[in-house]
Design a protein around this motif. Structure first.
Motif, PDB file in Angstrom:
ATOM      1  N   GLY A 200       0.798  -1.225   0.000  1.00  0.00           N
ATOM      2  CA  GLY A 200       0.000   0.000   0.000  1.00  0.00           C
ATOM      3  C   GLY A 200       0.825   1.267   0.000  1.00  0.00           C
ATOM      4  N   CYS A 201       0.478   2.171  -0.898  1.00  0.00           N
ATOM      5  CA  CYS A 201       1.038   3.520  -0.915  1.00  0.00           C
ATOM      6  C   CYS A 201       0.097   4.381  -1.740  1.00  0.00           C
ATOM      7  CB  CYS A 201       2.441   3.553  -1.510  1.00  0.00           C
ATOM      8  SG  CYS A 201       3.117   5.236  -1.548  1.00  0.00           S
ATOM      9  N   SER A 202      -0.309   5.490  -1.179  1.00  0.00           N
ATOM     10  CA  SER A 202      -1.273   6.338  -1.897  1.00  0.00           C
ATOM     11  C   SER A 202      -0.592   7.452  -2.696  1.00  0.00           C
ATOM     12  CB  SER A 202      -2.276   6.938  -0.900  1.00  0.00           C
ATOM     13  OG  SER A 202      -1.577   7.552   0.147  1.00  0.00           O
ATOM     14  N   MET A 203       0.754   7.440  -2.736  1.00  0.00           N
ATOM     15  CA  MET A 203       1.470   8.568  -3.356  1.00  0.00           C
ATOM     16  C   MET A 203       1.487   8.501  -4.888  1.00  0.00           C
ATOM     17  SD  MET A 203       2.879  11.269  -2.037  1.00  0.00           S
ATOM     18  CE  MET A 203       3.687  11.110  -0.461  1.00  0.00           C
ATOM     19  N   ASN A 204       1.596   7.296  -5.423  1.00  0.00           N
ATOM     20  CA  ASN A 204       1.494   7.112  -6.880  1.00  0.00           C
ATOM     21  C   ASN A 204       2.524   7.922  -7.681  1.00  0.00           C
ATOM     22  OD1 ASN A 204       0.292   5.713  -8.904  1.00  0.00           O
ATOM     23  ND2 ASN A 204      -1.432   7.124  -9.173  1.00  0.00           N
ATOM     24  N   CYS A 205       3.794   7.820  -7.298  1.00  0.00           N
ATOM     25  CA  CYS A 205       4.845   8.556  -8.029  1.00  0.00           C
ATOM     26  C   CYS A 205       5.061   7.937  -9.408  1.00  0.00           C
ATOM     27  CB  CYS A 205       6.160   8.485  -7.268  1.00  0.00           C
ATOM     28  SG  CYS A 205       6.026   9.026  -5.565  1.00  0.00           S
ATOM     29  N   PRO A 206       5.273   8.767 -10.449  1.00  0.00           N
ATOM     30  CA  PRO A 206       5.433   8.219 -11.795  1.00  0.00           C
ATOM     31  C   PRO A 206       6.664   7.327 -11.947  1.00  0.00           C
ATOM     32  CG  PRO A 206       5.829  10.605 -11.756  1.00  0.00           C
ATOM     33  CD  PRO A 206       5.297  10.221 -10.412  1.00  0.00           C
ATOM     34  N   PHE A 207       7.705   7.558 -11.151  1.00  0.00           N
ATOM     35  CA  PHE A 207       8.953   6.782 -11.288  1.00  0.00           C
ATOM     36  C   PHE A 207       9.024   5.617 -10.299  1.00  0.00           C
ATOM     37  CE2 PHE A 207       9.639  10.554  -8.643  1.00  0.00           C
ATOM     38  CZ  PHE A 207       9.988   9.957  -7.440  1.00  0.00           C
ATOM     39  N   CYS A 208       7.919   5.321  -9.617  1.00  0.00           N
ATOM     40  CA  CYS A 208       7.941   4.282  -8.577  1.00  0.00           C
ATOM     41  C   CYS A 208       8.390   2.940  -9.150  1.00  0.00           C
ATOM     42  CB  CYS A 208       6.547   4.132  -7.974  1.00  0.00           C
ATOM     43  SG  CYS A 208       6.514   2.891  -6.665  1.00  0.00           S
ATOM     44  N   ASP A 209       9.386   2.315  -8.489  1.00  0.00           N
ATOM     45  CA  ASP A 209       9.843   1.008  -8.965  1.00  0.00           C
ATOM     46  C   ASP A 209       9.253  -0.135  -8.131  1.00  0.00           C
ATOM     47  OD1 ASP A 209      11.289   1.441  -6.685  1.00  0.00           O
ATOM     48  OD2 ASP A 209      13.270   1.298  -7.612  1.00  0.00           O
ATOM     49  N   THR A 210       8.302   0.178  -7.259  1.00  0.00           N
ATOM     50  CA  THR A 210       7.644  -0.881  -6.472  1.00  0.00           C
ATOM     51  C   THR A 210       6.121  -0.719  -6.525  1.00  0.00           C
ATOM     52  OG1 THR A 210       7.924   0.464  -4.474  1.00  0.00           O
ATOM     53  CG2 THR A 210       9.584  -1.243  -4.870  1.00  0.00           C
ATOM     54  N   GLN A 211       5.627  -0.390  -7.708  1.00  0.00           N
ATOM     55  CA  GLN A 211       4.176  -0.178  -7.830  1.00  0.00           C
ATOM     56  C   GLN A 211       3.377  -1.424  -7.459  1.00  0.00           C
ATOM     57  OE1 GLN A 211       3.820   1.400 -11.792  1.00  0.00           O
ATOM     58  NE2 GLN A 211       4.027   3.500 -11.083  1.00  0.00           N
TER      59      GLN A 211
ATOM     60  N   GLY B 261       8.463  -0.228   1.601  1.00  0.00           N
ATOM     61  CA  GLY B 261       7.131  -0.361   1.015  1.00  0.00           C
ATOM     62  C   GLY B 261       7.191  -0.260  -0.495  1.00  0.00           C
ATOM     63  N   GLY B 262       6.058   0.188  -1.038  1.00  0.00           N
ATOM     64  CA  GLY B 262       4.915   0.831  -0.433  1.00  0.00           C
ATOM     65  C   GLY B 262       5.300   1.939   0.560  1.00  0.00           C
ATOM     66  N   GLU B 263       4.310   2.374   1.296  1.00  0.00           N
ATOM     67  CA  GLU B 263       4.582   3.362   2.351  1.00  0.00           C
ATOM     68  C   GLU B 263       4.220   2.751   3.700  1.00  0.00           C
ATOM     69  OE1 GLU B 263       6.301   5.960   3.031  1.00  0.00           O
ATOM     70  OE2 GLU B 263       5.490   5.649   5.028  1.00  0.00           O
TER      71      GLU B 263
ATOM     72  N   THR C  14      10.860   5.408   4.519  1.00  0.00           N
ATOM     73  CA  THR C  14       9.518   5.996   4.424  1.00  0.00           C
ATOM     74  C   THR C  14       9.556   7.251   3.563  1.00  0.00           C
ATOM     75  OG1 THR C  14       7.753   7.072   5.728  1.00  0.00           O
ATOM     76  CG2 THR C  14       9.964   7.208   6.637  1.00  0.00           C
ATOM     77  N   ASN C  15       8.402   7.594   2.987  1.00  0.00           N
ATOM     78  CA  ASN C  15       8.357   8.867   2.261  1.00  0.00           C
ATOM     79  C   ASN C  15       8.104  10.041   3.210  1.00  0.00           C
ATOM     80  OD1 ASN C  15       5.535   8.983   2.696  1.00  0.00           O
ATOM     81  ND2 ASN C  15       5.077   8.032   0.714  1.00  0.00           N
ATOM     82  N   GLY C  16       7.825   9.745   4.464  1.00  0.00           N
ATOM     83  CA  GLY C  16       7.702  10.807   5.472  1.00  0.00           C
ATOM     84  C   GLY C  16       6.435  11.637   5.370  1.00  0.00           C
TER      85      GLY C  16
ATOM     86  N   PRO D 126      11.574  12.088   0.615  1.00  0.00           N
ATOM     87  CA  PRO D 126      10.384  12.904   0.337  1.00  0.00           C
ATOM     88  C   PRO D 126       9.896  12.753  -1.098  1.00  0.00           C
ATOM     89  CG  PRO D 126      12.201  14.235   1.234  1.00  0.00           C
ATOM     90  CD  PRO D 126      12.760  12.907   0.863  1.00  0.00           C
ATOM     91  N   LYS D 127       8.593  12.724  -1.239  1.00  0.00           N
ATOM     92  CA  LYS D 127       8.004  12.686  -2.578  1.00  0.00           C
ATOM     93  C   LYS D 127       7.117  13.927  -2.742  1.00  0.00           C
ATOM     94  CE  LYS D 127      10.130   8.866  -3.714  1.00  0.00           C
ATOM     95  NZ  LYS D 127      10.708   8.407  -2.479  1.00  0.00           N
ATOM     96  N   LYS D 128       5.815  13.756  -3.138  1.00  0.00           N
ATOM     97  CA  LYS D 128       4.994  14.954  -3.397  1.00  0.00           C
ATOM     98  C   LYS D 128       4.766  15.783  -2.142  1.00  0.00           C
ATOM     99  CE  LYS D 128       2.554  12.319  -6.778  1.00  0.00           C
ATOM    100  NZ  LYS D 128       1.413  11.423  -6.869  1.00  0.00           N
TER     101      LYS D 128
END
Ligand code: SF4
Length: 197
Positions: free
Chosen positions: A33-44, A74-76, A100-102, A118-120
């Motif tokens: 689970g992760c709600s951030m949905n980064c375009p470059f995520c390598d663990t979607q 994660g995920g987050e 963590t993305n914090g 950090p992400k978005k």
């Protein structure tokens, strides 16, 4: 009384490939689970898939390997009961590292090492708690944001710049940025370069 449980994507024994502890064998617990949905995520895949795993099953799985360091990733991880998971692992005698993305301010005081990437959005409180702030740098990185993160650098908190997807153009950009800010460090995803799972 029911045991605490977490939705876990995978548990595997490998080598930490990036950042301050590069080269260290450790067991990875990847929470789903992760709600951030980064375009470059390598663990979607971890954002979507996970299996409810209770503490007994988790500790039983970890016991098959000799490493005494667990890296929660994660995920987050903070989208679940992260504080409870850290407590279970510490009680069982593990050193606990966290990635963590914090974005969610969480009590991580019992973790031995906290890496915030950090992400978005990132909680300023989590940046204060970080041992390492790991910034993924790509061609679209807002360099003003970097200045913002540099402000959290101190004797406790080290900044790492990590080229997005190990691309040469991003490595070149990181090197340029590091030369202008020499107290930061370069983090390469060495597990990908060395094809380590
Ligand atoms: S925050 Fe991390 S895990 Fe979540 S989508 Fe972004 S890169 Fe992937």
């Amino acid at each position: 009384m029911p045991q605490p449980s977490w939705k876990v994507n995978e548990i595997f024994y490998s080598i930490q490939g990036e950042g301050k502890h590069t080269g260290m064998p450790a067991v990875f617990v990847r929470l789903a689970g992760c709600s951030m949905n980064c375009p470059f995520c390598d663990t979607q895949y971890a954002a979507r898939e996970g299996k409810e795993t209770d503490s007994a099953h988790l500790l039983q799985t970890l016991a098959q390997w000799p490493a005494k360091t667990v890296i929660i990733t994660g995920g987050e991880p903070a989208e679940q009961d992260l504080t409870g998971l850290i407590a279970v692992l510490k009680k069982a005698g593990y050193a606990v590292h966290l990635e963590t993305n914090g974005s969610i301010d969480t009590d991580v005081s019992r973790a031995d090492f906290v890496c915030v990437s950090p992400k978005k959005y990132v909680s300023p409180e989590m940046l204060k708690k970080a041992d390492v702030i790991k910034i993924v740098v790509g061609q679209n990185t807002d360099l003003d944001d970097l200045q913002k993160y540099y402000a959290y650098e101190n004797t406790h908190t080290q900044i790492y710049l990590q080229p997005e997807s190990n691309k040469q153009e991003n490595i070149d950009l990181c090197v340029k940025l590091l030369k202008n800010h020499p107290s930061a460090r370069l983090s390469l995803q060495t597990h990908k370069l060395a094809n380590i799972r």
